[in-house]
Design a protein around this motif. Structure first.
Motif: not given
Length: 277
Positions: A9-18
């Motif tokens: 989830k954290k990585e997904l959020e970072e990817l969404k942010k990027k």
């Protein structure tokens, strides 16, 4: 598993942010490219319009009827007027840019004041700022379209003004040529009037001579042959007497010169004798 899910989830959020950052960057890049494309299209249109104006005003209408060449003053005047209109438009855009920069500085000052006062910024403020920015962008686009329209209108009236100026110059040149031709014709008329007076005087004199000659021919009577022979003999005798008198005059002149020299010699000798005494 829970740890992995949390990491995912954290990585997904970072990817969404990027991804959101990349979308913003792509949107900005797209706007920049669109603005550059619009600028290039405007430049192409302006270059095409300038080319058409140059061909119409200078290449077609600027040819001198006498020499068949384009005067350098015509080309120089075209570029000077074109640069003057371009400077006017640049000055207007500079004023618009200065106004926009002033508004940006004002917004930054307000943000700095809020930070100094410790006011907390919320998402609503950013949304409001984003809306204001969009309004400013829209306003700038409208102003750009207005400036382009005004530029086209100014170019149209500038073209008309240039055409009227050229027509006026052509009329002035034609008027000067007509004035020169009138002066030349007046000078020729004056010369012809003078020649006419001289011819009239000659005609009067020749008419008088002709009348005298006709009168003489009508009243002339041929002399008698005997009288003519006697006149010829008298003329021959007078001619011989004139020659004799001329010879006598020459002899007397020679005698006078000799006598004059003798007198001068006697005067010199008497002067010398007086000195000796």
């Amino acid at each position: 598993m829970a740890h992995r899910i949390a990491m995912s989830k954290k990585e997904l959020e970072e990817l969404k942010k990027k991804l959101e950052q990349f979308r913003q960057y792509a949107r900005k890049k797209q706007e920049i490219l669109r603005a550059e494309i619009e600028e290039i299209e405007i430049r192409i249109n302006e270059a095409q319009e300038t080319k058409e104006e140059f061909e119409e005003d200078v290449v077609v209408k600027g040819v001198d009827n006498i020499t068949g060449k384009i005067p350098a003053e015509r080309v120089t005047r075209f570029f000077e007027e074109w640069l003057r209109s371009a400077n006017t438009i640049i000055e207007r855009l500079r004023l618009k840019t200065a106004t926009t920069r002033m508004q940006i500085r004002k917004a930054r000052r307000q943000l700095a004041q809020r930070e100094e006062l410790g006011e907390s910024l919320h998402a609503v403020d950013f949304e409001k700022l984003n809306i204001e920015n969009q309004d400013y962008v829209k306003m700038l686009e409208e102003k750009s379209v207005y400036v382009i329209d005004m530029k086209r209108i100014a170019g149209h009236y500038h073209l008309k003004l240039t055409q009227h100026k050229q027509k006026l110059n052509d009329l002035l040149f034609a008027l000067n040529d007509v004035k020169k031709e009138i002066l030349l014709k007046q000078k020729q008329i004056e010369e012809l009037e003078g020649e006419t007076e001289v011819v009239n005087v000659n005609i009067k004199r020749m008419s008088k001579d002709l009348d005298n000659l006709l009168s003489f021919m009508e009243n002339y009577m041929a002399p008698d042959i005997q009288d003519f022979v006697e006149l010829q003999q008298e003329y021959a005798e007078l001619k011989r007497a004139y020659k004799l008198l001329q010879r006598r005059r020459n002899i007397e002149k020679i005698i006078y010169e000799a006598y004059k020299k003798q007198i001068q010699i006697r005067k010199k000798s008497s002067a010398v004798n007086n000195q000796n005494k």
